[in-house]
Structure formats: C-alpha cells, structure tokens
Design a protein around this motif. Sequence first.
Motif, mmCIF file in Angstrom:
data_model
loop_
_atom_site.group_PDB
_atom_site.id
_atom_site.type_symbol
_atom_site.label_atom_id
_atom_site.label_comp_id
_atom_site.label_asym_id
_atom_site.label_seq_id
_atom_site.Cartn_x
_atom_site.Cartn_y
_atom_site.Cartn_z
ATOM 1 N N MET A 1 -9.025 12.914 -1.791
ATOM 2 C CA MET A 1 -9.253 14.127 -2.293
ATOM 3 C C MET A 1 -10.059 14.347 -3.564
ATOM 4 S SD MET A 1 -7.674 16.082 -0.030
ATOM 5 C CE MET A 1 -6.631 15.939 1.188
ATOM 6 N N VAL A 2 -9.907 13.295 -4.247
ATOM 7 C CA VAL A 2 -10.840 13.468 -5.671
ATOM 8 C C VAL A 2 -12.320 13.461 -5.373
ATOM 9 C CG1 VAL A 2 -11.160 11.887 -7.692
ATOM 10 C CG2 VAL A 2 -9.120 12.177 -6.818
ATOM 11 N N LEU B 1 -10.222 22.846 -2.346
ATOM 12 C CA LEU B 1 -10.758 21.676 -3.102
ATOM 13 C C LEU B 1 -12.294 21.518 -2.785
ATOM 14 C CD1 LEU B 1 -8.351 18.870 -1.913
ATOM 15 C CD2 LEU B 1 -8.600 19.428 -3.889
ATOM 16 N N GLY C 1 -2.808 19.379 -12.877
ATOM 17 C CA GLY C 1 -3.525 18.686 -11.847
ATOM 18 C C GLY C 1 -4.946 19.073 -11.780
ATOM 19 N N MET C 2 -5.184 20.182 -11.602
ATOM 20 C CA MET C 2 -6.572 20.834 -11.290
ATOM 21 C C MET C 2 -7.504 20.383 -12.664
ATOM 22 S SD MET C 2 -8.704 21.972 -9.419
ATOM 23 C CE MET C 2 -7.411 22.457 -8.110
ATOM 24 N N PHE D 1 -8.225 16.959 -12.378
ATOM 25 C CA PHE D 1 -9.198 16.616 -10.864
ATOM 26 C C PHE D 1 -10.572 17.174 -11.284
ATOM 27 C CE2 PHE D 1 -10.673 18.982 -7.037
ATOM 28 C CZ PHE D 1 -10.620 17.680 -6.148
ATOM 29 N N ASN E 1 -13.897 14.497 -11.574
ATOM 30 C CA ASN E 1 -15.257 14.957 -10.969
ATOM 31 C C ASN E 1 -16.682 15.010 -12.046
ATOM 32 O OD1 ASN E 1 -15.225 15.620 -7.818
ATOM 33 N ND2 ASN E 1 -13.217 16.016 -8.740
#
Length: 298
Positions: free
Chosen positions: A19-20, A68, A169-170, A173, A177
């Motif tokens: 997912m990352v 996502l 979390g976001m 995340f 990235n």
Amino acid sequence: TSLVFITASSIPMISIFGMVLVPLPLLYYYSRLGRTQGLLVFASSLLIAILTLKVLGSRFDIAHFFLLGAVGPILSEVLRKNYSIEKTVIYSVSLVAILGGFILLYQSLAEGKAPWDFIEASILELIKVNINAYTHLGASSEQLDLIRNNTEQISKVLTNLTPAAFLVGMSFFIWLNILIGKLLFKAKEMWYPDFGNLSTWKIPDKVIWAVILAGVSLFIPLHPLKILSINLIIVLLFAYLMQGLAIINFFFEKKNLPWFLRATGYFLIFVQQILLILVVGLGLIDVWVNFRKLDKAK
C-alpha cells in the motif's frame, strides 16, 4: 501501476508494504507526463486492477484504492509548489482528507447512515474479519473471547480515535512517499524539491504548550472535550515522534553509520513499542535539552 494495486490487495503478507508503494508510480508518471496523461494512467490502472481482482475473486475496497492512488497526483501538485516539508505534508494531507470526506459522505448516504455510524459499522466489520483471521492463525481462545465480548466497546473507542488515526496514518504515509519519491526522481534525473537537511528539523518550542493543555483537558469531565483532547495528543505526539527520528538520523549521520545499520535501527524502532515510545520522549525533551545544539551558532 495496476500490478502494484493488485499485489497490495491480493497478497496479505505484503499488503501493508504494498500500500505504501501505490502512489509512487502515479506520482512519477503524473509528474513526468503532465496532468491529462497522468490522470489517464491513474484511471486506466485502477480500472485494470478492479477488473483483475474481480476475476480473481479477491476482496477489495474501490474507495480505499481510489483514495490511496489519488495521493500520487495530489502529492505531485503540491511538490510543484516547492513548499517546505511541513507545508508539503500538511497541504497534501488536507487535500486527501477533503477527498476522503466526500467519499465517506457518499458511502454513508448510499447506505442511509450518518458518517460516524458508517465508520463505526466499518470498524465493527473489520474487527470481526480480524477475529476470523486470528482464529485461523491459532490465537488463544481466551484472547479471542475477550475481543468478542468487548467488540462494541472496542469499535466505539476506535471510532472516537478515527480523526487522529487518519491524520497520523496519512501524514506518515505521505512522508514515506516523499522520501522514497526523492530517490526515484533523483535516479531518473528529474526535478524534485530540496527540503534541506531533514535531520535538523525541529518543531517550534511553543507547541509543547498545546501538548500540556491537551493533557490537562483530559481531567475536565466533558466527554466531547476528552475525545478532542485525546485526538489532539495523538497527533502532537506523532509530530514529536518525527522530531525524535530526526534527532536519531542526525546522530546516525554524525557517526557516518553505514546504511544497513541505519535500516536495522529504524526497523527496531518501529517493531518495538518501547523504543517507539522512547523516540517520542526524545522528541519531547529536546525542547529543553536541545540534543543537536542547533542554536549553538546563534
């Protein structure tokens, strides 16, 4: 891009790590090809992934995939502005939160529920799925019974913590990235913002008062205020976790440790809860101790 979507959804053992990586190819192609072709890559890869997963019979959430994947184009647009690292993360998270809010509103209205009730129902379903998963993994019946008997209470607590969980979390995340994207763009010899030496990153000292006030607010017997305070504390402690990681990275660079030792250090931090708490504490007391002596020249 489609393969990343499919792999992240269909192989449980690597789903979290997969997912990352979902926004990375979209970030790259959106930046390289421009808005129109970048959005076409997003839409077509999402369509291919959905059709493939339906054929395979795998469970997936289209809204989750879309949110996502949307991080890639959103992050690309924000990176073009050449903001500081703080503004880049905050603006990106804010745009994703707005998009997520619209998706949540649509899904909740489609099911005839209030958004909060929809979140609680989703968490309740997720807890049941995890109970089944733990049953197959051979977890003790006592632990499973404890979860089953307290499912509603657990779902209510997690629902109250949803705002902080989403923001933390976001943020993490998007931060990951940004870091991985820098390596990708550098390898492709493409422009990327220069955020400077992130190992010297520091939260303004006055923010500590927000932590103290939020902590004091927990003792006021007002349930909505307590929920707000807990969410605020979680978000602020995450920020101090980032400062603690910057301090550790500062000394890793100072000692010129090889990359494999650094990777081992970060891995241990994120798998050992005690170490994670110590890193948060490191970020907090840096307000008074100033481990890196950043104001020495001043």
